[in-house]
Design an enzyme around this catalytic site. Sequence first.
Site, PDB file in Angstrom:
ATOM      1  N   ASP A 168       0.805  -1.233   0.000  1.00 19.96           N
ATOM      2  CA  ASP A 168       0.000   0.000   0.000  1.00 19.96           C
ATOM      3  C   ASP A 168       0.836   1.282   0.000  1.00 19.96           C
ATOM      4  OD1 ASP A 168      -2.258  -1.633   0.134  1.00 19.96           O
ATOM      5  OD2 ASP A 168      -2.214  -1.659   2.323  1.00 19.96           O
ATOM      6  N   GLN A 217       1.804  -6.206  -3.236  1.00 18.12           N
ATOM      7  CA  GLN A 217       2.268  -6.344  -1.842  1.00 18.12           C
ATOM      8  C   GLN A 217       3.553  -5.517  -1.650  1.00 18.12           C
ATOM      9  OE1 GLN A 217       1.104  -9.602  -3.459  1.00 18.12           O
ATOM     10  NE2 GLN A 217      -0.775  -8.679  -2.756  1.00 18.12           N
ATOM     11  N   LYS A 240      -0.394   4.296  -8.227  1.00 18.21           N
ATOM     12  CA  LYS A 240      -0.250   5.645  -8.795  1.00 18.21           C
ATOM     13  C   LYS A 240       0.981   5.722  -9.704  1.00 18.21           C
ATOM     14  CE  LYS A 240       1.382   9.205  -6.366  1.00 18.21           C
ATOM     15  NZ  LYS A 240       1.451  10.320  -5.387  1.00 18.21           N
ATOM     16  N   ARG A 288      -5.350   0.816   8.731  1.00 18.00           N
ATOM     17  CA  ARG A 288      -3.957   0.378   8.659  1.00 18.00           C
ATOM     18  C   ARG A 288      -3.222   0.847   9.907  1.00 18.00           C
ATOM     19  NH1 ARG A 288      -3.628   2.546   2.526  1.00 18.00           N
ATOM     20  NH2 ARG A 288      -4.617   0.781   1.500  1.00 18.00           N
ATOM     21  N   GLY A 333      -4.604  -4.255  -3.775  1.00 14.83           N
ATOM     22  CA  GLY A 333      -5.579  -3.198  -4.049  1.00 14.83           C
ATOM     23  C   GLY A 333      -4.800  -1.965  -4.451  1.00 14.83           C
ATOM     24  N   HIS A 334      -4.783  -1.682  -5.755  1.00 15.86           N
ATOM     25  CA  HIS A 334      -3.972  -0.572  -6.267  1.00 15.86           C
ATOM     26  C   HIS A 334      -4.898   0.557  -6.710  1.00 15.86           C
ATOM     27  CE1 HIS A 334      -0.539  -3.622  -7.240  1.00 15.86           C
ATOM     28  NE2 HIS A 334      -0.809  -3.520  -5.958  1.00 15.86           N
ATOM     29  N   LYS A 389       1.874   2.116  -5.069  1.00 12.31           N
ATOM     30  CA  LYS A 389       2.428   1.548  -6.311  1.00 12.31           C
ATOM     31  C   LYS A 389       1.520   1.856  -7.496  1.00 12.31           C
ATOM     32  CE  LYS A 389       2.302  -2.494  -4.341  1.00 12.31           C
ATOM     33  NZ  LYS A 389       1.995  -2.113  -2.965  1.00 12.31           N
TER      34      LYS A 389
HETATM   35  P1  GDP Z   1      -0.805   0.371  -3.543  1.00  7.86           P
HETATM   36  O1  GDP Z   1      -1.424  -0.897  -3.081  1.00  7.86           O
HETATM   37  O2  GDP Z   1       0.669   0.421  -3.279  1.00  7.86           O
HETATM   38  O3  GDP Z   1      -1.123   0.710  -4.974  1.00  7.86           O
HETATM   39  O4  GDP Z   1      -1.442   1.524  -2.645  1.00  7.86           O
HETATM   40  P2  GDP Z   1      -3.010   1.676  -2.233  1.00  7.86           P
HETATM   41  O5  GDP Z   1      -3.760   2.139  -3.415  1.00  7.86           O
HETATM   42  O6  GDP Z   1      -3.486   0.464  -1.515  1.00  7.86           O
HETATM   43  O7  GDP Z   1      -2.897   2.796  -1.118  1.00  7.86           O
HETATM   44  C1  GDP Z   1      -2.381   4.066  -1.387  1.00  7.86           C
HETATM   45  C2  GDP Z   1      -3.453   5.107  -1.043  1.00  7.86           C
HETATM   46  O8  GDP Z   1      -2.839   6.369  -0.948  1.00  7.86           O
HETATM   47  C3  GDP Z   1      -4.527   5.253  -2.098  1.00  7.86           C
HETATM   48  O9  GDP Z   1      -5.725   5.635  -1.477  1.00  7.86           O
HETATM   49  C4  GDP Z   1      -3.973   6.362  -2.987  1.00  7.86           C
HETATM   50  O10 GDP Z   1      -4.998   7.070  -3.702  1.00  7.86           O
HETATM   51  C5  GDP Z   1      -3.345   7.263  -1.952  1.00  7.86           C
HETATM   52  N1  GDP Z   1      -2.163   8.022  -2.417  1.00  7.86           N
HETATM   53  C6  GDP Z   1      -1.214   7.656  -3.310  1.00  7.86           C
HETATM   54  N2  GDP Z   1      -0.238   8.587  -3.372  1.00  7.86           N
HETATM   55  C7  GDP Z   1      -0.570   9.575  -2.490  1.00  7.86           C
HETATM   56  C8  GDP Z   1       0.054  10.789  -2.064  1.00  7.86           C
HETATM   57  O11 GDP Z   1       1.157  11.155  -2.508  1.00  7.86           O
HETATM   58  N3  GDP Z   1      -0.612  11.508  -1.118  1.00  7.86           N
HETATM   59  C9  GDP Z   1      -1.801  11.122  -0.584  1.00  7.86           C
HETATM   60  N4  GDP Z   1      -2.372  11.892   0.342  1.00  7.86           N
HETATM   61  N5  GDP Z   1      -2.414   9.975  -0.957  1.00  7.86           N
HETATM   62  C10 GDP Z   1      -1.807   9.209  -1.885  1.00  7.86           C
HETATM   63  P1  IMO Z   2      -0.974  -4.169  -2.206  1.00  8.81           P
HETATM   64  O1  IMO Z   2      -0.556  -4.735  -3.535  1.00  8.81           O
HETATM   65  C1  IMO Z   2      -0.953  -4.598   2.146  1.00  8.81           C
HETATM   66  C2  IMO Z   2      -1.148  -8.665   3.765  1.00  8.81           C
HETATM   67  C3  IMO Z   2      -2.422  -9.042   4.527  1.00  8.81           C
HETATM   68  C4  IMO Z   2      -1.841  -9.997   5.553  1.00  8.81           C
HETATM   69  C5  IMO Z   2      -0.770 -10.734   4.745  1.00  8.81           C
HETATM   70  C6  IMO Z   2      -1.212 -12.088   4.202  1.00  8.81           C
HETATM   71  O2  IMO Z   2      -2.259  -3.444  -2.243  1.00  8.81           O
HETATM   72  O3  IMO Z   2       0.141  -3.406  -1.570  1.00  8.81           O
HETATM   73  P2  IMO Z   2      -2.834 -12.754   2.182  1.00  8.81           P
HETATM   74  O4  IMO Z   2      -4.283 -12.479   1.954  1.00  8.81           O
HETATM   75  O5  IMO Z   2      -1.939 -12.235   1.102  1.00  8.81           O
HETATM   76  O6  IMO Z   2      -2.547 -14.198   2.497  1.00  8.81           O
HETATM   77  O7  IMO Z   2      -2.475 -11.950   3.534  1.00  8.81           O
HETATM   78  O8  IMO Z   2      -0.429  -9.885   3.671  1.00  8.81           O
HETATM   79  N1  IMO Z   2      -1.368  -8.158   2.392  1.00  8.81           N
HETATM   80  C7  IMO Z   2      -1.256  -6.864   2.048  1.00  8.81           C
HETATM   81  N2  IMO Z   2      -1.027  -5.772   2.807  1.00  8.81           N
HETATM   82  N3  IMO Z   2      -1.070  -4.473   0.810  1.00  8.81           N
HETATM   83  C8  IMO Z   2      -1.284  -5.570   0.030  1.00  8.81           C
HETATM   84  O9  IMO Z   2      -1.280  -5.499  -1.319  1.00  8.81           O
HETATM   85  C9  IMO Z   2      -1.416  -6.829   0.654  1.00  8.81           C
HETATM   86  N4  IMO Z   2      -1.643  -8.085   0.206  1.00  8.81           N
HETATM   87  C10 IMO Z   2      -1.596  -8.887   1.276  1.00  8.81           C
HETATM   88  O10 IMO Z   2      -3.019  -7.916   5.131  1.00  8.81           O
HETATM   89  O11 IMO Z   2      -1.185  -9.280   6.565  1.00  8.81           O
HETATM   90 MG    MG Z   3      -2.919  -1.568  -1.773  1.00 10.51          MG
END
Ligand code: GDP
Ligand code: IMO
Ligand code: MG
Length: 423
Positions: free
Chosen positions: A13, A222, A18, A303, A40-41, A16
């Site tokens: 999270d 991840q 973005k 989180r 979840g991207h 990535k």
């Molecule tokens: P990923 O799994 O690495 O793609 O990240 P996620 O999408 O799960 O979580 C990142 C969250 O932060 C999302 O809600 C994005 O829209 C938000 N986000 C990404 N870059 C920025 C930033 O520079 N500033 C803020 N405030 N939010 C951001």
């Molecule tokens: P992105 O790609 C954050 C975490 C789960 C749990 C552990 C094992 O959005 O960054 P699983 O369901 O994979 O067997 O769970 O890994 N986890 C993540 N945490 N971002 C993710 O993906 C994750 N994918 C799995 O919360 O701790």
């Molecule tokens: Mg994510």
Amino acid sequence: MPGKVILGAQWGDEGKGKFIDIFAGEADLVVRSQGGNNAGHTVVVNGETYKLQLIPSGILYKDCVNIIGPGVVVDPRAILKEIDGLAAKGVSADKLFIDARCHCILPWHLELDALSEKARGGDDIGTTKKGIGPTYMDKAERIGVRMHDFVGGRFEEAMREACARKNKVITGVYGGDPVDIEAVLAEYRGYAERLRSHVRDTTVMTYEAVKSGKNVLFEGAQGTLLDLDMGTYPYVTSSHPVSGGCCIGSGVGPTAITEIMGICKSYTTRVGKGPFPTELFDETGDYIRKAGGEFGTVTGRPRRTGWFDAVIARYAVRVNGLTELVINKIDPLCGLPKLKVCVAYDFKGERLTEFPADFADLEHCKPVYEEFDGFTEDITGCRSFDELPVSVQDYIRELERICGCRVSMLGVGPARDQVIAIR
Ligand code: GDP
Ligand code: IMO
Ligand code: MG
């Protein structure tokens, strides 16, 4: 770019989605190589938010080819739901291809994920309950159902065989209710029909693209500390989010990779259980959670939040061979008087600068902090390094020094254009 990897340098999270979306604008191919719909991207374009789980983040560009490589585990129901959700927003999945070798996440895997977590009692991993672990277990045991079986002539035979085997575990080991194979076959036959045209040997496509000098973007899911080997085992996922995993999971050799970008947030978060040395349990932790909107994209769980951990960042630089680091989500730190960075751990009186292999040791590690001045200015409109407040510039330069890797980009907001490239 030729072969660029973008991966998570923390516990996932990091934002990535973005950065992948930004670079996908110049990519011919975007390839996912591990994980499944536990990812979840989030991609924000023109005020519209897209939450991608299995489909690569290049899907928003109509000329980009999107590949789900052999190392990904695919839930047929979930991917079709995602395809339909995108179609409703006018996004086509015509250029989405799924490798024939991908293992399928099937109803018994979802059941077993929930049952095994429950059986662990208070010792659960805190998985996303998407069936990821049980599907990779079947793959390693060599009893899984692969995409070529699922969409091919062996559909019914492979499904019946797998279900019968898993029902023995569900009922015998966990005392659960068996999965009704007739109902599953009736539902999943239609999914197989719909997915068939997307399934092929994607490794040929990826290889040809690399060979002809096209831009290939490898999309990590991840993060480094969730890697099955290199992460905080057993509180990890069941695949390999580190850079090496992207070769295995996309079916191309390491020579295909020319750049490896690691994404960090300017602080640290984690969902699920497991050790987290810089975790904050006070109002600063709540402040960061609220300012950063730190609630899971997949599960909605709050989180856990904490200060930036440079021991982790240095570890990520080392085990991934990072060529550049991104410090994303700096804007949520606005208003905090001091910014702390963990530069080492105090482990029972000894100073550790390397991340320990045993997570039990990590639980005894106390962060050693360096403090930096905070900032109060709104930085979400800044588009160059020089426009940033001096304290933010200093903070970034210090992070670069402490982490031992060039910081190439910064994030100051969720939108595609809220980034700063540093030359
Ligand atoms: P990923 O799994 O690495 O793609 O990240 P996620 O999408 O799960 O979580 C990142 C969250 O932060 C999302 O809600 C994005 O829209 C938000 N986000 C990404 N870059 C920025 C930033 O520079 N500033 C803020 N405030 N939010 C951001
Ligand atoms: P992105 O790609 C954050 C975490 C789960 C749990 C552990 C094992 O959005 O960054 P699983 O369901 O994979 O067997 O769970 O890994 N986890 C993540 N945490 N971002 C993710 O993906 C994750 N994918 C799995 O919360 O701790
Ligand atoms: Mg994510």
